[in-house]
Structures are given as structure tokens and as C-alpha cells.
Design an enzyme around this catalytic site. Sequence first.
Site, mmCIF file in Angstrom:
data_model
loop_
_atom_site.group_PDB
_atom_site.id
_atom_site.type_symbol
_atom_site.label_atom_id
_atom_site.label_comp_id
_atom_site.label_asym_id
_atom_site.label_seq_id
_atom_site.Cartn_x
_atom_site.Cartn_y
_atom_site.Cartn_z
ATOM 1 N N HIS A 56 -3.357 -4.053 12.294
ATOM 2 C CA HIS A 56 -1.903 -4.102 12.175
ATOM 3 C C HIS A 56 -1.312 -4.556 13.514
ATOM 4 O O HIS A 56 -1.836 -4.182 14.574
ATOM 5 C CB HIS A 56 -1.337 -2.725 11.836
ATOM 6 N N GLU A 58 1.354 -3.557 15.061
ATOM 7 C CA GLU A 58 1.859 -2.436 15.861
ATOM 8 C C GLU A 58 0.716 -1.742 16.604
ATOM 9 O O GLU A 58 0.884 -1.296 17.742
ATOM 10 C CB GLU A 58 2.586 -1.414 14.965
ATOM 11 N N CYS A 86 3.218 2.362 9.942
ATOM 12 C CA CYS A 86 2.456 3.317 9.129
ATOM 13 C C CYS A 86 2.101 4.506 10.031
ATOM 14 O O CYS A 86 2.309 4.463 11.249
ATOM 15 C CB CYS A 86 1.202 2.654 8.568
ATOM 16 N N CYS A 89 -0.232 3.548 13.027
ATOM 17 C CA CYS A 89 0.434 2.806 14.098
ATOM 18 C C CYS A 89 1.461 3.664 14.826
ATOM 19 O O CYS A 89 1.615 3.551 16.038
ATOM 20 C CB CYS A 89 1.081 1.546 13.529
#
Length: 158
Positions: A56, A58, A86, A89
Amino acid sequence: MSISDNDRTWLRRTVDLAREALDAGDEPYGSVLVSADGEELFADRNHVSGGDRTRHPEFAIARWAAGNLTPGQRATAVVYTSGEHCAMCAAAHGWVGLGRIVYAASSAQIAGWSTTPSPSAVLPIAQVIPGAVVDGPDEELAAVVEKLIRRLAATADH
């Protein structure tokens, strides 16, 4: 704090990165790390199509910041992202000590638009990082993110 015009400029950049991710076969998420001086420090998009579901943007920002910024620089930096972090993250963000988070679409909105359930609980960032400074969603840009999420769902259904 609320979302400013300057914030929206950075959020548009994250949505462009999300679109780029989707066009490359990944889930449509993009994020940018901006210094206290307004300089783009790091930008990334989702890279999960290769099989590593932790790729991801992030999470990449948290790792990059930990290796490249002092604790003070991390605390004053702003993370802009197309979709609210999420839980994975958000936790990484908190552990690294990054500053304010601004997102275009909330995790709850994204969960409602998605046809694929999240493998983890859908939690607001503030529930994962108590005391975090978080702003979002932005109605106009959330509508753009919704189109990207729905486009992803349509391609997954075929």
C-alpha cells in the site's frame, strides 16, 4: 482543522496516482508525503497486483519516512491519500510518528463501494491511532474515488 484549497491540490495528486494504479492493474490508491515547507517528499501508488497485499502507498510512505526523516520532520509532515488508511497503514503511520493525515474518501465509504471485503476490520484512523490529526473525506474528490473503486469492481466481475 478542515480541508483547505492547498490540501485539495495534494489530494488531486493522490487521486491521479490512484488512477495510475488502476490503469496498471492495481487497486486505485495513491498517497503523497509533504514536508512542513510544502515540498513533496515521497509519492507512491498501490502495488498489490504482484501478490504482496501489503504494498500500500501509505505503508511505503511510513517505511520511507522512517529511513529518511528525523522524528521532528516526520511529526510535521502531512500524508495525503486518496483513501483513508487501512488498519495496517494507520498503525505504521502511528509507529513512525507521521503528522496530519488528509484523505479524499473514508474507509467506510470505500467499503460501501467495494465488492471485495477487506481482510481486516474497517476502522477509522482515529480508532487505530488515538489523538491522530485527521481530515476527510472531501465530497468532490470522494466522488472521483468512488468511480475508480466501481471501475475496479467492474473489471473484477468480468
